[in-house]
Design a protein around this motif. Sequence first.
Motif, PDB file in Angstrom:
ATOM      1  N   ASP A  25       0.833  -1.199   0.000  1.00 30.18           N
ATOM      2  CA  ASP A  25       0.000   0.000   0.000  1.00 30.18           C
ATOM      3  C   ASP A  25       0.876   1.261   0.000  1.00 30.18           C
ATOM      4  OD1 ASP A  25      -2.334  -1.539   2.305  1.00 30.18           O
ATOM      5  OD2 ASP A  25      -2.278  -1.580   0.112  1.00 30.18           O
ATOM      6  N   LYS A  26       0.460   2.251  -0.800  1.00 28.97           N
ATOM      7  CA  LYS A  26       1.287   3.450  -0.949  1.00 28.97           C
ATOM      8  C   LYS A  26       0.406   4.682  -0.989  1.00 28.97           C
ATOM      9  CE  LYS A  26       3.531   3.754  -4.836  1.00 28.97           C
ATOM     10  NZ  LYS A  26       4.522   3.509  -5.912  1.00 28.97           N
ATOM     11  N   VAL A  27       0.827   5.723  -0.267  1.00 31.42           N
ATOM     12  CA  VAL A  27       0.142   7.017  -0.259  1.00 31.42           C
ATOM     13  C   VAL A  27       1.196   8.088  -0.534  1.00 31.42           C
ATOM     14  CG1 VAL A  27      -1.229   8.640   1.100  1.00 31.42           C
ATOM     15  CG2 VAL A  27      -1.560   6.177   1.393  1.00 31.42           C
ATOM     16  N   VAL A  28       0.969   8.894  -1.568  1.00 28.89           N
ATOM     17  CA  VAL A  28       1.957   9.886  -1.988  1.00 28.89           C
ATOM     18  C   VAL A  28       1.341  11.268  -1.933  1.00 28.89           C
ATOM     19  CG1 VAL A  28       3.440  10.665  -3.871  1.00 28.89           C
ATOM     20  CG2 VAL A  28       3.081   8.215  -3.502  1.00 28.89           C
ATOM     21  N   GLN A  29       1.994  12.175  -1.238  1.00 21.99           N
ATOM     22  CA  GLN A  29       1.503  13.542  -1.118  1.00 21.99           C
ATOM     23  C   GLN A  29       2.419  14.497  -1.876  1.00 21.99           C
ATOM     24  OE1 GLN A  29       0.507  13.070   3.517  1.00 21.99           O
ATOM     25  NE2 GLN A  29      -0.222  15.011   2.639  1.00 21.99           N
ATOM     26  N   LEU A  79      -3.461  21.021  -1.732  1.00 22.12           N
ATOM     27  CA  LEU A  79      -2.569  19.921  -1.398  1.00 22.12           C
ATOM     28  C   LEU A  79      -3.110  18.647  -2.024  1.00 22.12           C
ATOM     29  CD1 LEU A  79      -2.050  20.691   2.408  1.00 22.12           C
ATOM     30  CD2 LEU A  79      -0.942  21.720   0.419  1.00 22.12           C
ATOM     31  N   ASN A  80      -2.199  17.820  -2.518  1.00 15.38           N
ATOM     32  CA  ASN A  80      -2.591  16.628  -3.274  1.00 15.38           C
ATOM     33  C   ASN A  80      -2.218  15.345  -2.540  1.00 15.38           C
ATOM     34  OD1 ASN A  80      -3.292  18.119  -5.839  1.00 15.38           O
ATOM     35  ND2 ASN A  80      -1.147  18.702  -5.604  1.00 15.38           N
ATOM     36  N   CYS A  81      -3.043  14.336  -2.759  1.00 14.20           N
ATOM     37  CA  CYS A  81      -2.796  13.022  -2.173  1.00 14.20           C
ATOM     38  C   CYS A  81      -3.245  11.966  -3.170  1.00 14.20           C
ATOM     39  CB  CYS A  81      -3.560  12.873  -0.868  1.00 14.20           C
ATOM     40  SG  CYS A  81      -3.404  11.244  -0.105  1.00 14.20           S
ATOM     41  N   SER A  82      -2.333  11.114  -3.600  1.00 12.63           N
ATOM     42  CA  SER A  82      -2.707   9.997  -4.469  1.00 12.63           C
ATOM     43  C   SER A  82      -2.391   8.702  -3.747  1.00 12.63           C
ATOM     44  CB  SER A  82      -1.969  10.074  -5.805  1.00 12.63           C
ATOM     45  OG  SER A  82      -0.581   9.944  -5.607  1.00 12.63           O
ATOM     46  N   TYR A  83      -3.061   7.640  -4.132  1.00 13.72           N
ATOM     47  CA  TYR A  83      -2.882   6.396  -3.393  1.00 13.72           C
ATOM     48  C   TYR A  83      -2.993   5.182  -4.300  1.00 13.72           C
ATOM     49  CZ  TYR A  83      -8.021   6.395  -3.456  1.00 13.72           C
ATOM     50  OH  TYR A  83      -9.340   6.422  -3.854  1.00 13.72           O
ATOM     51  N   GLU A  84      -2.325   4.136  -3.874  1.00 11.89           N
ATOM     52  CA  GLU A  84      -2.454   2.805  -4.481  1.00 11.89           C
ATOM     53  C   GLU A  84      -2.535   1.824  -3.324  1.00 11.89           C
ATOM     54  OE1 GLU A  84       0.847   3.565  -7.913  1.00 11.89           O
ATOM     55  OE2 GLU A  84       0.422   1.472  -7.417  1.00 11.89           O
ATOM     56  N   VAL A  85      -3.724   1.333  -3.045  1.00 15.03           N
ATOM     57  CA  VAL A  85      -3.902   0.416  -1.926  1.00 15.03           C
ATOM     58  C   VAL A  85      -4.855  -0.683  -2.339  1.00 15.03           C
ATOM     59  CG1 VAL A  85      -3.567   2.280  -0.225  1.00 15.03           C
ATOM     60  CG2 VAL A  85      -5.888   1.630  -0.901  1.00 15.03           C
ATOM     61  N   THR A  86      -4.780  -1.787  -1.622  1.00 15.91           N
ATOM     62  CA  THR A  86      -5.802  -2.815  -1.757  1.00 15.91           C
ATOM     63  C   THR A  86      -6.809  -2.608  -0.635  1.00 15.91           C
ATOM     64  OG1 THR A  86      -4.410  -4.304  -0.469  1.00 15.91           O
ATOM     65  CG2 THR A  86      -4.286  -4.500  -2.850  1.00 15.91           C
ATOM     66  N   ASN A  87      -8.038  -2.934  -0.870  1.00 14.98           N
ATOM     67  CA  ASN A  87      -9.092  -2.871   0.148  1.00 14.98           C
ATOM     68  C   ASN A  87      -9.285  -1.470   0.725  1.00 14.98           C
ATOM     69  OD1 ASN A  87      -9.535  -5.703  -0.031  1.00 14.98           O
ATOM     70  ND2 ASN A  87      -7.741  -6.021   1.254  1.00 14.98           N
ATOM     71  N   PHE A  88      -9.467  -0.518  -0.188  1.00 15.39           N
ATOM     72  CA  PHE A  88      -9.705   0.881   0.212  1.00 15.39           C
ATOM     73  C   PHE A  88     -11.010   0.980   1.004  1.00 15.39           C
ATOM     74  CE2 PHE A  88      -9.600   5.469  -0.255  1.00 15.39           C
ATOM     75  CZ  PHE A  88     -10.940   5.819  -0.240  1.00 15.39           C
ATOM     76  N   ARG A  89     -10.948   1.754   2.098  1.00 12.36           N
ATOM     77  CA  ARG A  89     -12.157   2.042   2.873  1.00 12.36           C
ATOM     78  C   ARG A  89     -12.463   3.535   2.907  1.00 12.36           C
ATOM     79  NH1 ARG A  89     -14.272  -1.363   6.656  1.00 12.36           N
ATOM     80  NH2 ARG A  89     -14.673   0.420   8.011  1.00 12.36           N
ATOM     81  N   SER A  90     -11.433   4.352   3.087  1.00 18.28           N
ATOM     82  CA  SER A  90     -11.667   5.777   3.319  1.00 18.28           C
ATOM     83  C   SER A  90     -10.366   6.534   3.113  1.00 18.28           C
ATOM     84  CB  SER A  90     -12.182   6.004   4.748  1.00 18.28           C
ATOM     85  OG  SER A  90     -11.245   5.484   5.675  1.00 18.28           O
ATOM     86  N   ALA A 133      -4.086  10.174   4.950  1.00 17.30           N
ATOM     87  CA  ALA A 133      -4.041   8.764   5.343  1.00 17.30           C
ATOM     88  C   ALA A 133      -5.165   8.016   4.648  1.00 17.30           C
ATOM     89  CB  ALA A 133      -4.174   8.617   6.857  1.00 17.30           C
ATOM     90  N   VAL A 134      -4.889   6.799   4.255  1.00 15.02           N
ATOM     91  CA  VAL A 134      -5.908   5.972   3.614  1.00 15.02           C
ATOM     92  C   VAL A 134      -6.261   4.817   4.545  1.00 15.02           C
ATOM     93  CG1 VAL A 134      -6.429   4.465   1.668  1.00 15.02           C
ATOM     94  CG2 VAL A 134      -5.195   6.604   1.301  1.00 15.02           C
ATOM     95  N   GLY A 135      -7.527   4.661   4.803  1.00 14.49           N
ATOM     96  CA  GLY A 135      -8.004   3.554   5.609  1.00 14.49           C
ATOM     97  C   GLY A 135      -8.145   2.308   4.754  1.00 14.49           C
ATOM     98  N   VAL A 136      -7.546   1.219   5.201  1.00 12.51           N
ATOM     99  CA  VAL A 136      -7.622  -0.042   4.469  1.00 12.51           C
ATOM    100  C   VAL A 136      -8.076  -1.133   5.421  1.00 12.51           C
ATOM    101  CG1 VAL A 136      -5.814   0.639   2.852  1.00 12.51           C
ATOM    102  CG2 VAL A 136      -5.204  -0.660   4.896  1.00 12.51           C
ATOM    103  N   SER A 137      -8.699  -2.132   4.868  1.00  9.86           N
ATOM    104  CA  SER A 137      -9.080  -3.280   5.693  1.00  9.86           C
ATOM    105  C   SER A 137      -8.107  -4.412   5.417  1.00  9.86           C
ATOM    106  CB  SER A 137     -10.513  -3.705   5.398  1.00  9.86           C
ATOM    107  OG  SER A 137     -10.670  -4.004   4.032  1.00  9.86           O
ATOM    108  N   TRP A 138      -7.812  -5.187   6.466  1.00 11.47           N
ATOM    109  CA  TRP A 138      -6.943  -6.335   6.303  1.00 11.47           C
ATOM    110  C   TRP A 138      -7.422  -7.413   7.274  1.00 11.47           C
ATOM    111  CZ3 TRP A 138      -1.898  -6.974   9.253  1.00 11.47           C
ATOM    112  CH2 TRP A 138      -1.934  -6.298  10.471  1.00 11.47           C
ATOM    113  N   GLY A 176      -8.414  -6.356  10.848  1.00  7.99           N
ATOM    114  CA  GLY A 176      -9.298  -5.217  11.087  1.00  7.99           C
ATOM    115  C   GLY A 176      -9.041  -4.114  10.093  1.00  7.99           C
ATOM    116  N   ASN A 177      -9.060  -2.877  10.582  1.00  2.84           N
ATOM    117  CA  ASN A 177      -8.797  -1.726   9.728  1.00  2.84           C
ATOM    118  C   ASN A 177      -7.550  -1.008  10.215  1.00  2.84           C
ATOM    119  OD1 ASN A 177     -11.318  -2.340   8.662  1.00  2.84           O
ATOM    120  ND2 ASN A 177     -12.340  -0.948  10.078  1.00  2.84           N
ATOM    121  N   LYS A 178      -6.861  -0.331   9.296  1.00  2.00           N
ATOM    122  CA  LYS A 178      -5.707   0.457   9.696  1.00  2.00           C
ATOM    123  C   LYS A 178      -5.538   1.618   8.737  1.00  2.00           C
ATOM    124  CE  LYS A 178      -2.308  -2.380   7.222  1.00  2.00           C
ATOM    125  NZ  LYS A 178      -1.023  -3.111   7.332  1.00  2.00           N
TER     126      LYS A 178
END
Lengths: 113, 118
Positions: free
Chosen positions: A2-6, A21-32, A90-95, A98-100
């Motif tokens: 999982d990656k979050v780039v600002q 301000l910009n935020c891009s992301y590449e994650v599995t199981n995106f929640r928020s 921050a990107v919320g992901v499920s695993w 739980g969530n993180k």
Amino acid sequence: EDKVVQSPLSLVVHEGDTVTLNCSYEVTNFRSLLWYKQEKKAPTFLFMLTSSGIEKKSGRLSSILDKKELFSILNITATQTGDSAVYLCAVGVSWEYGNKLVFGAGTILRVKS
Amino acid sequence: SAVISQKPSRDICQRGTSLTIQCQVDSQVTMMFWYRQQPGQSLTLIATANQGSEATYESGFVIDKFPISRPNLTFSTLTVSNMSPEDSSIYLCSVEDARARGGTDTQYFGPGTRLTVL
């Protein structure tokens, strides 16, 4: 992974300017996607976004999420010196446990009077 | 939102020693998290601590170095063991508070512990 780039990593503006301000992301199981402001130690919560295209506003701050293009922006209008801080995305992901949250590196904003 | 306190707020320690950081919440929460923020860096999750079960550690963090206790729904401790100067960081605990303004997933942070290892 999982990656979050600002971006940008830092910027300096004058009071009254508008910043994005910009935020891009590449994650599995995106929640928020969440935005925080960090001035000294503890990050303080600004927004949580879960749906595309719905702007959230709080005073001079606003944020929007694009789940198709995998990014979010945080706008601050009429900046004040009190807006000087690190802004964290921050990107919320499920695993399986739980969530993180996965945090980006942050954008350091300095507002000059 | 939940009110979170941490102790100590800061400490200076000698290498090879251990420090235990306490995190207290004013309401019962299921999920508590421990983060490290090294100088000039963003937050890195160390582990997730659920009451009644073993903490779940992120890649790169191990229980022998960062043992965590979670004896009840309002309290957790993180120990930084056998410290070296590379452990100098801010350590933050957070809780997920679904009742708060942001809803589920929103984490609220304690004031942090600034650790310096000489």
